[in-house]
Design a protein around this motif. Structure first.
Motif, PDB file in Angstrom:
ATOM      1  N   SER A 172      39.235  35.351  40.252  1.00 52.24           N
ATOM      2  CA  SER A 172      40.469  35.368  39.806  1.00 52.24           C
ATOM      3  C   SER A 172      40.407  34.413  38.436  1.00 52.24           C
ATOM      4  O   SER A 172      39.789  33.517  38.134  1.00 52.24           O
ATOM      5  CB  SER A 172      41.541  34.806  40.643  1.00 52.24           C
ATOM      6  OG  SER A 172      42.760  34.601  40.011  1.00 52.24           O
ATOM      7  N   LYS A 199      46.222  36.625  29.401  1.00 53.51           N
ATOM      8  CA  LYS A 199      44.815  37.569  29.111  1.00 53.51           C
ATOM      9  C   LYS A 199      43.723  36.957  29.680  1.00 53.51           C
ATOM     10  O   LYS A 199      43.754  35.637  29.772  1.00 53.51           O
ATOM     11  CB  LYS A 199      44.738  37.796  27.798  1.00 53.51           C
ATOM     12  CG  LYS A 199      45.965  38.548  27.048  1.00 53.51           C
ATOM     13  CD  LYS A 199      46.173  39.721  27.671  1.00 53.51           C
ATOM     14  CE  LYS A 199      47.497  40.498  26.372  1.00 53.51           C
ATOM     15  NZ  LYS A 199      47.699  41.898  26.745  1.00 53.51           N
ATOM     16  N   ASP A 203      46.713  43.215  44.066  1.00 49.59           N
ATOM     17  CA  ASP A 203      47.613  43.380  42.805  1.00 49.59           C
ATOM     18  C   ASP A 203      48.381  41.710  43.050  1.00 49.59           C
ATOM     19  O   ASP A 203      48.602  41.267  44.070  1.00 49.59           O
ATOM     20  CB  ASP A 203      48.663  44.259  43.096  1.00 49.59           C
ATOM     21  CG  ASP A 203      48.125  45.389  42.715  1.00 49.59           C
ATOM     22  OD1 ASP A 203      47.129  45.746  41.870  1.00 49.59           O
ATOM     23  OD2 ASP A 203      48.466  46.777  43.129  1.00 49.59           O
ATOM     24  N   HIS A 204      48.936  41.290  41.894  1.00 48.81           N
ATOM     25  CA  HIS A 204      49.422  40.083  41.819  1.00 48.81           C
ATOM     26  C   HIS A 204      50.840  39.920  42.598  1.00 48.81           C
ATOM     27  O   HIS A 204      51.118  39.067  43.237  1.00 48.81           O
ATOM     28  CB  HIS A 204      49.893  39.711  40.257  1.00 48.81           C
ATOM     29  CG  HIS A 204      48.533  38.863  39.739  1.00 48.81           C
ATOM     30  ND1 HIS A 204      48.556  38.426  38.319  1.00 48.81           N
ATOM     31  CD2 HIS A 204      47.245  38.705  40.226  1.00 48.81           C
ATOM     32  CE1 HIS A 204      47.378  37.782  38.212  1.00 48.81           C
ATOM     33  NE2 HIS A 204      46.612  38.076  39.152  1.00 48.81           N
ATOM     34  N   HIS A 205      51.398  41.218  42.379  1.00 53.80           N
ATOM     35  CA  HIS A 205      52.668  41.408  43.438  1.00 53.80           C
ATOM     36  C   HIS A 205      52.360  41.353  44.727  1.00 53.80           C
ATOM     37  O   HIS A 205      53.290  40.635  45.417  1.00 53.80           O
ATOM     38  CB  HIS A 205      53.284  42.754  42.850  1.00 53.80           C
ATOM     39  CG  HIS A 205      54.542  43.130  43.713  1.00 53.80           C
ATOM     40  ND1 HIS A 205      55.672  42.354  43.508  1.00 53.80           N
ATOM     41  CD2 HIS A 205      54.573  43.930  44.874  1.00 53.80           C
ATOM     42  CE1 HIS A 205      56.549  43.048  44.660  1.00 53.80           C
ATOM     43  NE2 HIS A 205      55.984  43.819  45.264  1.00 53.80           N
ATOM     44  N   GLY A 247      51.036  36.452  33.934  1.00 50.27           N
ATOM     45  CA  GLY A 247      50.687  37.357  33.086  1.00 50.27           C
ATOM     46  C   GLY A 247      49.994  37.290  31.741  1.00 50.27           C
ATOM     47  O   GLY A 247      49.995  37.769  30.815  1.00 50.27           O
ATOM     48  N   THR A 294      44.708  42.075  30.588  1.00 47.78           N
ATOM     49  CA  THR A 294      45.736  41.509  31.203  1.00 47.78           C
ATOM     50  C   THR A 294      45.306  40.795  32.621  1.00 47.78           C
ATOM     51  O   THR A 294      44.568  41.772  32.987  1.00 47.78           O
ATOM     52  CB  THR A 294      46.907  42.365  31.146  1.00 47.78           C
ATOM     53  OG1 THR A 294      47.418  42.714  29.983  1.00 47.78           O
ATOM     54  CG2 THR A 294      48.306  41.693  31.990  1.00 47.78           C
ATOM     55  N   SER A 295      45.521  39.808  32.814  1.00 47.62           N
ATOM     56  CA  SER A 295      45.246  39.357  34.040  1.00 47.62           C
ATOM     57  C   SER A 295      46.464  39.606  35.191  1.00 47.62           C
ATOM     58  O   SER A 295      47.303  39.183  35.403  1.00 47.62           O
ATOM     59  CB  SER A 295      44.969  37.864  34.035  1.00 47.62           C
ATOM     60  OG  SER A 295      44.842  37.179  35.344  1.00 47.62           O
ATOM     61  N   ASP A 296      46.202  40.741  35.680  1.00 48.30           N
ATOM     62  CA  ASP A 296      47.187  41.266  36.595  1.00 48.30           C
ATOM     63  C   ASP A 296      46.852  41.522  38.215  1.00 48.30           C
ATOM     64  O   ASP A 296      47.349  42.012  38.977  1.00 48.30           O
ATOM     65  CB  ASP A 296      48.102  42.432  36.508  1.00 48.30           C
ATOM     66  CG  ASP A 296      47.103  43.523  36.077  1.00 48.30           C
ATOM     67  OD1 ASP A 296      45.947  43.545  36.178  1.00 48.30           O
ATOM     68  OD2 ASP A 296      47.779  44.725  35.438  1.00 48.30           O
ATOM     69  N   LYS A 297      45.169  41.095  38.345  1.00 45.96           N
ATOM     70  CA  LYS A 297      44.725  41.317  39.791  1.00 45.96           C
ATOM     71  C   LYS A 297      43.706  40.323  39.998  1.00 45.96           C
ATOM     72  O   LYS A 297      43.444  39.606  39.126  1.00 45.96           O
ATOM     73  CB  LYS A 297      44.007  42.751  39.724  1.00 45.96           C
ATOM     74  CG  LYS A 297      44.809  44.043  39.442  1.00 45.96           C
ATOM     75  CD  LYS A 297      44.091  45.172  39.252  1.00 45.96           C
ATOM     76  CE  LYS A 297      44.766  46.637  39.176  1.00 45.96           C
ATOM     77  NZ  LYS A 297      45.443  46.361  38.177  1.00 45.96           N
TER      78      LYS A 297
END
Length: 238
Positions: free
Chosen positions: A82, A91, A108-110, A89, A46-49
């Motif tokens: 990135s 992959k 982090d994406h957040h 969200g 999962t791409s979240d960072k």
């Protein structure tokens, strides 16, 4: 947490960020040390960072159904790594292998979304970075598709020249060890065909070798083979 007002020189593909925006990015990073041979992520994760390479080198690879590895990018100190669409969200469609012991800042994406929502200047700079990332990808596909394997090889040598080149008298030495296998994986060719093309370029006086490193002796000849459009160095990079 770092003081967002401190001044740190930055390089690589983050040159489109102002110093203020870059410091805001530094402030939300979590530092990690990644040993040689490890992976930042694998294809399918999962791409979240996103990752900022503070020191070291990372290669981005894609594996075909036949098991052949294709090298898509080679990142170095100062580069931001990135997925091209970091907010959906998705992959990862490629893997990131660490080529030498590296220090990495992880975002982090957040935290990235908060920066974009709260700081319009940062949002604009991040859009500039994404645009440059897309241009690098587009120019690589152009070189691979339009001018055959010789054009793709010459384009790759020019990108290596711009990324790792160091002047040595009248020539320029690519100061990173790049094997024929690496070059074949960068352009989707066999190692044997890369050997033949490099031998031909060497006979014509365009390249040579010194201490196992590639030496660029005639940049204009390489540019002629791949119909170089003289893109800026921040785009024409490996």
């Amino acid at each position: 947490m770092r003081n967002p007002e401190m001044v740190i020189e930055h390089r690589g593909n983050t040159g489109c960020f102002s110093q203020g925006s870059f410091n805001q990015l530094l402030a939300v990073m979590k530092d990690r040390h990644i040993p040689e041979g490890a992976h930042l992520f694998w294809e399918g994760d999962t791409s979240d960072k996103i990752f900022y390479l503070k020191q070291g080198r990372v290669k981005i690879t894609k594996t075909t159904d036949e098991g052949k590895e294709l090298i898509l990018y080679m990142y170095q100190t100062g580069d931001l790594i990135s997925q091209a669409d970091p907010f959906f969200g998705t992959k990862h469609s490629f893997s990131a292998e660490v080529l030498e012991d590296s220090d990495v800042g992880v975002i982090d994406h957040h935290d990235l979304e908060l920066l974009i929502c709260q700081h319009c200047d940062f949002a604009i700079d991040f859009l500039k970075w994404m645009g440059a990332h897309h241009r690098i990808t587009q120019t690589k596909f152009r070189d691979l598709m339009l001018y055959g394997k010789p054009g793709a090889l010459c384009s790759t040598l020019i990108r290596l020249y711009n990324t790792y080149g160091e002047p040595h008298g009248e020539d320029v030495v690519i100061n990173k060890k790049i094997t024929h296998t690496d070059l074949s994986n960068m352009i989707g060719a066999t190692r044997e065909s890369v050997n033949r093309m490099l031998s031909d370029l060497r006979k014509k006086g365009a390249v040579d070798y010194a201490g196992g490193l590639i030496v660029i002796k005639n940049l204009e000849m390489l540019q002629g083979v791949c119909h170089c459009e003289l893109c800026p160095k921040e785009i024409c990079r490996i």
